[in-house]
Design an enzyme around this catalytic site. Structure first.
Site: not given
Ligand code: TYD
Length: 140
Positions: A52
């Site tokens: 992303h």
């Molecule tokens: P995601 O952004 O998909 O992780 P990656 O960094 O691998 O792309 O986040 C995974 C899940 O965690 C998603 O449901 C959102 C949640 N999340 C939070 O609630 N707070 C945060 O600060 C972050 C980074 C993720």
């Protein structure tokens, strides 16, 4: 913003016979104040994280333990960074697509972020990311 604006930042490291200590001060070692910290751990070695971009968020990513690769993409150019020590951080500017992979067993990735979590700051579709990059370049 071009991928050249993302770079490795050398962090302080204090060594003595009790071990080593590193630290990060928002606004000093990194160009933003720290609003949030999150970390990735218990990662399967096949895990691929990220995929992303963020519209506004800036981040510093550190391999606190173990190592992994980060591929950054500004929509035109890509750069791969290998993070493998706790006294170096990868500064990621806004509007960069990122992929994290090749985690070693037990690797821990800590992320210092400039803003609180906001799902509306994410661009999770690569074609949408490319379109947003091109439209911001046209308006420059
Ligand atoms: P995601 O952004 O998909 O992780 P990656 O960094 O691998 O792309 O986040 C995974 C899940 O965690 C998603 O449901 C959102 C949640 N999340 C939070 O609630 N707070 C945060 O600060 C972050 C980074 C993720």
């Amino acid at each position: 913003m071009a991928v050249e604006s993302c770079r490795l930042i050398e962090l302080p490291r204090v060594d003595d016979n009790r071990g080593s200590l590193s630290f990060v001060e928002g606004g000093n070692h990194i160009p933003f104040e720290i609003a949030r910290v999150y970390y990735l751990y218990d990662l399967p070695i096949v895990a691929e994280r990220g995929s992303h971009a963020h519209k506004k968020l800036e981040q510093l990513i550190i391999a606190i333990s173990g190592s992994f690769d980060v591929v950054l993409d500004d929509g035109r150019n890509k750069r791969t960074f290998h993070l493998d020590r706790p006294n170096a951080g990868l500064l990621i500017a806004s509007m960069h697509w990122r992929e994290l992979a090749n985690f070693t067993p037990g690797a821990v990735c800590i992320v210092l972020a400039s803003l609180p979590y906001d799902k509306n700051d994410y661009i999770r579709n690569y074609h949408e990311f490319l379109a947003a990059v091109e439209s911001s370049r046209k308006s420059e």
